[in-house]
Design a protein around this motif. Structure first.
Motif, PDB file in Angstrom:
ATOM      1  N   VAL A 131      19.820  23.959  30.652  1.00 44.85           N
ATOM      2  CA  VAL A 131      20.686  22.793  30.383  1.00 44.85           C
ATOM      3  C   VAL A 131      20.152  21.715  30.953  1.00 44.85           C
ATOM      4  O   VAL A 131      20.791  20.498  30.833  1.00 44.85           O
ATOM      5  N   ALA A 132      18.933  21.910  31.852  1.00 42.78           N
ATOM      6  CA  ALA A 132      18.489  20.645  32.383  1.00 42.78           C
ATOM      7  C   ALA A 132      17.805  19.650  31.510  1.00 42.78           C
ATOM      8  O   ALA A 132      18.539  19.098  30.498  1.00 42.78           O
ATOM      9  N   PRO A 133      16.853  18.951  31.809  1.00 46.21           N
ATOM     10  CA  PRO A 133      16.406  17.417  31.129  1.00 46.21           C
ATOM     11  C   PRO A 133      16.714  17.576  29.786  1.00 46.21           C
ATOM     12  O   PRO A 133      18.059  17.643  29.408  1.00 46.21           O
ATOM     13  N   VAL A 134      16.108  17.171  28.757  1.00 45.27           N
ATOM     14  CA  VAL A 134      16.062  17.013  27.608  1.00 45.27           C
ATOM     15  C   VAL A 134      17.132  16.183  26.870  1.00 45.27           C
ATOM     16  O   VAL A 134      16.861  15.480  26.013  1.00 45.27           O
ATOM     17  N   LYS A 185      28.686  23.425  32.166  1.00 41.32           N
ATOM     18  CA  LYS A 185      27.474  22.631  31.698  1.00 41.32           C
ATOM     19  C   LYS A 185      27.632  21.282  31.701  1.00 41.32           C
ATOM     20  O   LYS A 185      28.853  20.727  31.437  1.00 41.32           O
ATOM     21  N   PRO A 186      26.586  20.521  31.871  1.00 41.34           N
ATOM     22  CA  PRO A 186      26.909  18.965  32.067  1.00 41.34           C
ATOM     23  C   PRO A 186      27.357  18.525  30.769  1.00 41.34           C
ATOM     24  O   PRO A 186      28.034  17.475  31.190  1.00 41.34           O
ATOM     25  N   GLU A 187      27.341  18.906  29.650  1.00 40.47           N
ATOM     26  CA  GLU A 187      27.840  18.292  28.423  1.00 40.47           C
ATOM     27  C   GLU A 187      29.306  18.274  28.408  1.00 40.47           C
ATOM     28  O   GLU A 187      30.080  17.559  27.803  1.00 40.47           O
ATOM     29  N   PHE A 188      29.786  19.220  29.174  1.00 39.69           N
ATOM     30  CA  PHE A 188      31.347  19.276  29.491  1.00 39.69           C
ATOM     31  C   PHE A 188      31.955  18.202  30.783  1.00 39.69           C
ATOM     32  O   PHE A 188      32.960  18.961  31.119  1.00 39.69           O
ATOM     33  N   GLY A 189      31.159  17.629  31.119  1.00 40.52           N
ATOM     34  CA  GLY A 189      31.464  17.091  32.124  1.00 40.52           C
ATOM     35  C   GLY A 189      32.800  16.149  31.894  1.00 40.52           C
ATOM     36  O   GLY A 189      33.009  15.790  30.595  1.00 40.52           O
ATOM     37  N   ALA A 208      23.022  17.410  42.144  1.00 43.01           N
ATOM     38  CA  ALA A 208      22.217  18.478  41.689  1.00 43.01           C
ATOM     39  C   ALA A 208      22.265  18.424  40.173  1.00 43.01           C
ATOM     40  O   ALA A 208      21.561  18.577  39.280  1.00 43.01           O
ATOM     41  N   PHE A 209      23.412  17.590  39.708  1.00 43.89           N
ATOM     42  CA  PHE A 209      23.852  17.270  38.121  1.00 43.89           C
ATOM     43  C   PHE A 209      23.036  15.913  38.142  1.00 43.89           C
ATOM     44  O   PHE A 209      23.207  15.487  36.837  1.00 43.89           O
ATOM     45  N   GLU A 210      22.535  15.399  38.883  1.00 45.25           N
ATOM     46  CA  GLU A 210      21.947  13.829  38.716  1.00 45.25           C
ATOM     47  C   GLU A 210      21.082  13.820  37.472  1.00 45.25           C
ATOM     48  O   GLU A 210      20.150  14.611  37.188  1.00 45.25           O
ATOM     49  N   GLY A 211      21.427  12.711  36.351  1.00 43.08           N
ATOM     50  CA  GLY A 211      20.486  12.756  35.484  1.00 43.08           C
ATOM     51  C   GLY A 211      21.077  13.480  34.158  1.00 43.08           C
ATOM     52  O   GLY A 211      20.623  13.258  33.076  1.00 43.08           O
ATOM     53  N   LEU A 212      21.875  14.387  34.719  1.00 47.63           N
ATOM     54  CA  LEU A 212      22.365  15.170  33.293  1.00 47.63           C
ATOM     55  C   LEU A 212      23.628  14.890  32.732  1.00 47.63           C
ATOM     56  O   LEU A 212      23.865  15.268  31.547  1.00 47.63           O
TER      57      LEU A 212
END
Ligand code: ADP
Ligand code: MG
Length: 625
Positions: free
Chosen positions: A331-334, A239-243, A271-275
């Motif tokens: 898990v996309a935008p927001v 998930k992006p927040e665990f980058g 694909a992760f752009e912006g996240l």
């Protein structure tokens, strides 16, 4: 002229070839593990001693070798995996070059024990420097054990070139991860100097990832799955927040072979752009299955690069699939990572009348304790003042110019407020607030990023994060090397979860960490129990700091001339330093400026960026002309 060209003797040719195949102990690990997999084993054990420099041993329960094959496998270009050139385009095995064992046998003491299932008795064979020294029948279980001892014993230059044990072990663990992740259905274990490092039962892909990287990983995984005519994709992204700050968990496997591909990496990243939070990288475990005819694995001797026939379609498909998965698991935008949630007004407070700021007394303040030690405050700003010759010299001559200076009485007053905790309310200071009665020291905060102050012949702009980074770095370095910091004992010890390799890293630097104020209890499985933390650190920061530290150590460029202590101080200081976006009240601003000018090198950050710039009045004057 006489003929001068001669064919190289075999053992010399093998040694030269070994240079390509075997760079370090981890290369041996990779080759032996891959051979064990090609032999259709279901259980594989890796044993290493001294980071593989003394011993790398792989035992499998695969198909074994006949007596003749046991001898032949050490010949160059001896392989059971391809017979004709066309087979190269239809590879289902890891190996095919038939040069790994020949290369290894040229530069190490190798012992092979092997038996096929239908044979009653097996073979043991020893070979060193390409010379067979012993071959005998032996009673051994079905399967193969290959022990590689004293790697590079006959090439001292190569042996001396090897890095420290932790670095070489890291490389081995990386190879082990790659192979183990690609083959979850095979049971793997690994021992280093007699102690178990991994015990991975046969499982599915998700469980394998979790078994390697720790149970916490499970909730971070987003499944990815898609099948088209040219490629089948499966696996997981984090998930992006665990980058991660470092490019840690990024794995591509093509037909169960780990590969490196910056092209495919780009597809996933886009694909992760912006996240992703700025400065973090996506994590992924992606398995691509393609027709063996559509790839060429033969382009790199260690086979970590491959060429696809239809690279562009694979790129597009990978990008779309990952995007889709991220979207599907909502898990996309927001997410807006740029907001510092710590300073957002909680919803229920937004309509409340503001109340007068309170001054709280730091109950932990003890006048008998050495007060040069930082105490904890809301914003981690231990409030103390030191003598700053540099700082004051900047102000010489300012007094009369209606700008504030720091008189010694003011300094004394400030010391008496030392034990106060500061509310982290925002006082940015106004450019025009020069009212006489304000007991003012002219600093103000610009865009929650810079501290600006008037100086003798112009103005001074200080980068708040870099300044604090410098201050903490020097303090921590002192703690680690000269005087230990004080630790705050926790009422309830913190339980932090780390993967085994990460725990190993932390274990290695435990002593230095203790000097900074961390106190550890025993580790239990994947849990690290922390009973004390540095005084300037909050409980919630402790985990981030340690995680970042492990990342930084992992990414350390070995032998780059940095000592472990320096790295530790840098990493911790960076995590602990106030960030851009943090509002600082006046006192916090001043205090930071004073601590900065008490540093040995106030003008550059530990990573060599400028901490401050001065703007000359002349320069300003020119702009108004
Ligand atoms: P390659 O894997 O490219 O064929 P290697 O030098 O690694 O070349 O191995 C040579 C041959 O030795 C293999 O083709 C295989 O037949 C045999 N071999 C190596 N390791 C094993 C093993 N663990 N079990 C059974 N056979 C093995
Ligand atoms: Mg091989």
């Amino acid at each position: 002229m006489a003929d001068i060209i001669a064919l190289l003797p075999d053992h010399v040719a093998n040694q030269i070839a070994a240079g390509e195949v075997v760079q370090r102990p981890s290369s041996v690990v990779k080759e032996l593990l891959e051979n064990a997999i090609d032999a259709k084993s279901s259980t594989i054990t890796l044993i290493i001693k001294d980071a593989g420099k003394t011993l790398v041993q792989v035992t499998d329960n695969g198909m074994g070798m006949s007596t003749t094959d046991a001898r032949l496998c050490f010949e160059r270009h001896a392989t059971s995996k391809i017979k004709v050139a066309d087979d190269l385009f239809n590879l289902h095995t890891k190996g095919f070059r038939g040069e790994a064992l020949a290369s290894i046998a040229a530069i190490a003491h190798v012992q092979l024990k092997t038996k096929t299932n239908d044979a009653e008795i097996g073979t043991t064979l020893s070979i060193e420097g390409s010379q067979v020294t012993e071959q005998e029948p032996a009673v051994v279980p079905t399967g193969t054990t290959i022990s590689v001892k004293n790697l590079f014993y006959n090439i001292p230059a190569r042996r001396n070139f090897l890095k420290s044990n932790p670095v070489e072990t890291r490389h081995i663990i990386d190879e082990f991860h790659r192979v183990a992740l690609a083959h979850p259905q095979i049971e793997f274990s690994m021992l280093h100097n007699g102690s178990p490092v991994f015990n991975l039962p046969a499982s599915n892909s998700r469980q394998r990832i979790v078994n390697i990287f720790g149970t916490k990983t499970n909730e971070k995984l987003v499944p990815v799955s898609e099948e088209t005519e040219i490629v089948k994709v499966s696996g997981f992204v984090l998930k992006p927040e665990f980058g991660r700050k470092s490019r840690g968990e990024q794995f591509f496997f093509v037909n169960d072979r780990f590969i490196k591909s910056s092209y495919l990496h780009h597809a996933v990243s886009s694909a992760f752009e912006g996240l992703l939070k700025q400065g973090t990288h996506p994590g992924y475990f992606l398995f691509l299955d393609v027709d063996t005819k559509s790839i060429d694995i033969n382009i790199h001797p260690t086979k970590t690069e491959i060429k696809f026939d239809d690279e562009h379609s694979i790129y597009a498909m990978l990008r779309a699939t990952v995007k889709h998965s991220l979207g599907q698991f909502s898990v996309a935008p927001v997410l807006d990572f740029n907001k510092d949630t710590g300073f957002e007004t909680p919803y229920e407070y937004s309509k409340k009348q503001p109340s007068a700021p309170k001054i709280e007394v730091d109950s932990s303040f003890n006048p008998f304790v050495d007060d040069r030690k930082p105490r904890q405050s809301n914003i981690n700003f231990p409030f103390k003042r030191e003598k700053q010759p540099h700082w004051e010299s900047l102000y010489v001559g300012l007094k009369d110019a209606n700008s504030a200076s720091f008189s010694s009485t003011e300094r004394n007053e400030a010391i008496s407020t030392e034990a106060l905790e500061f509310e982290s309310d925002e006082i940015t200071g106004s450019l025009f607030s020069t009212s006489e009665n304000e007991n003012q020291f002219t600093t103000f905060q610009l865009q929650q990023k810079y501290i600006v102050s008037a100086i003798k012949n112009g103005m001074l702009v200080i980068h708040q994060h870099l300044a604090h980074y410098r201050v903490l770095y020097e303090e921590l370095l002192k703690n680690i090397t000269v005087q230990e910091a004080v630790s705050q004992q926790l009422l309830f010890p913190l339980q932090l979860q780390f993967s085994k390799p990460d725990l190993e890293i932390l274990h290695k630097i435990q002593e230095q960490l203790e000097h900074t104020g961390f106190a550890f209890s025993e580790t239990k499985g994947e849990h690290l129990e922390i009973k004390g933390i540095p005084i300037a650190v909050t409980e919630s920061q402790a985990e981030t700091i340690l995680e970042q530290l492990v990342n930084d150590i992992r990414d350390e460029v070995p032998d780059a001339g940095f000592s472990q202590n320096d790295l530790l101080a840098k990493s911790m200081a960076k995590s602990m330093a106030i960030k851009t976006g943090m509002p600082l009240n006046k006192e916090a601003q001043e205090h930071l400026v004073h601590r900065l000018f008490a540093c040995k090198e106030p003008s550059v950050s530990p990573d060599n960026r400028p901490v401050l710039v001065t703007i000359d009045t002349n320069e300003l004057d020119r702009k108004f002309n």
